[in-house]
Each structure stands twice: as C-alpha cells, then as structure tokens.
Write a protein that holds these residues in place. Structure first.
Motif, PDB file in Angstrom:
ATOM      1  N   PRO A 189      18.464 -19.157 -21.789  1.00  0.00           N
ATOM      2  CA  PRO A 189      18.761 -20.391 -22.528  1.00  0.00           C
ATOM      3  C   PRO A 189      17.465 -21.080 -22.988  1.00  0.00           C
ATOM      4  CG  PRO A 189      20.104 -20.257 -20.545  1.00  0.00           C
ATOM      5  CD  PRO A 189      19.096 -19.133 -20.476  1.00  0.00           C
ATOM      6  N   LYS A 190      17.512 -21.687 -24.167  1.00  0.00           N
ATOM      7  CA  LYS A 190      16.295 -22.241 -24.775  1.00  0.00           C
ATOM      8  C   LYS A 190      15.531 -23.189 -23.850  1.00  0.00           C
ATOM      9  CE  LYS A 190      17.750 -21.881 -29.563  1.00  0.00           C
ATOM     10  NZ  LYS A 190      18.079 -22.604 -30.797  1.00  0.00           N
ATOM     11  N   MET A 191      16.226 -24.126 -23.210  1.00  0.00           N
ATOM     12  CA  MET A 191      15.533 -25.092 -22.348  1.00  0.00           C
ATOM     13  C   MET A 191      14.879 -24.390 -21.158  1.00  0.00           C
ATOM     14  SD  MET A 191      14.465 -28.076 -21.969  1.00  0.00           S
ATOM     15  CE  MET A 191      15.393 -29.245 -22.923  1.00  0.00           C
ATOM     16  N   LYS A 192      15.598 -23.446 -20.543  1.00  0.00           N
ATOM     17  CA  LYS A 192      15.030 -22.703 -19.415  1.00  0.00           C
ATOM     18  C   LYS A 192      13.824 -21.886 -19.873  1.00  0.00           C
ATOM     19  CE  LYS A 192      16.062 -19.444 -15.717  1.00  0.00           C
ATOM     20  NZ  LYS A 192      17.057 -18.561 -15.102  1.00  0.00           N
ATOM     21  N   ALA A 193      13.910 -21.281 -21.046  1.00  0.00           N
ATOM     22  CA  ALA A 193      12.792 -20.495 -21.576  1.00  0.00           C
ATOM     23  C   ALA A 193      11.568 -21.383 -21.798  1.00  0.00           C
ATOM     24  CB  ALA A 193      13.203 -19.802 -22.870  1.00  0.00           C
ATOM     25  N   LYS A 194      11.781 -22.577 -22.337  1.00  0.00           N
ATOM     26  CA  LYS A 194      10.664 -23.522 -22.549  1.00  0.00           C
ATOM     27  C   LYS A 194      10.030 -23.906 -21.222  1.00  0.00           C
ATOM     28  CE  LYS A 194      12.431 -25.517 -26.814  1.00  0.00           C
ATOM     29  NZ  LYS A 194      12.962 -26.733 -27.460  1.00  0.00           N
TER      30      LYS A 194
END
Length: 71
Positions: free
Chosen positions: A50-55
C-alpha cells in the motif's frame, strides 16, 4: 499493451516486511536504475505494498541506511 517487467527480477511478495524492503531498496540503490525518491512507487507497483506503507518503508530505509552500512 506490453506488461512491465521487474527490472531487478525479484519475486513478488505481498507480505512485505521492513527487512525485505531494505534489501530490495539496497538492490535498487546499488543498481542505479532509479532515483531512490521513487522507491515507494516501486514497492507499490511491483510488490503491491500500500502506498502509505511503502512511503513509510522508504523513509525508514533512508533514515537508517548509514547505520546499517557503516558497521
């Protein structure tokens, strides 16, 4: 439309943890295939993180890079 290939030829892993993300991001950095600020997008697109986790993973990787590599 041609499907994009994974430039590092690594296995897709939907259960990404920080240690695995660190290894992948280290490989990307060493390969020079992209600017590391695009690391979150890479984890999202190729690994389904997921984008937030990746960031968050890339931010953690950046903050801790030197402590992991200067031992």
């Amino acid at each position: 439309m041609a499907e994009e290939s994974n430039p590092l030829d690594v296995l897709i892993d939907s259960e990404m943890d920080q240690e695995r993300a660190n290894d992948i991001l280290d490989e990307i950095r060493e390969s020079g295939v992209m600017n590391m600020f695009a690391g979150a997008l890479y984890l999202h697109q190729y690994y389904g993180v997921p984008k937030m986790k990746a960031k968050e993973m890339v931010s953690h990787w950046m903050r801790n890079y030197s402590s992991r590599h200067n031992s």
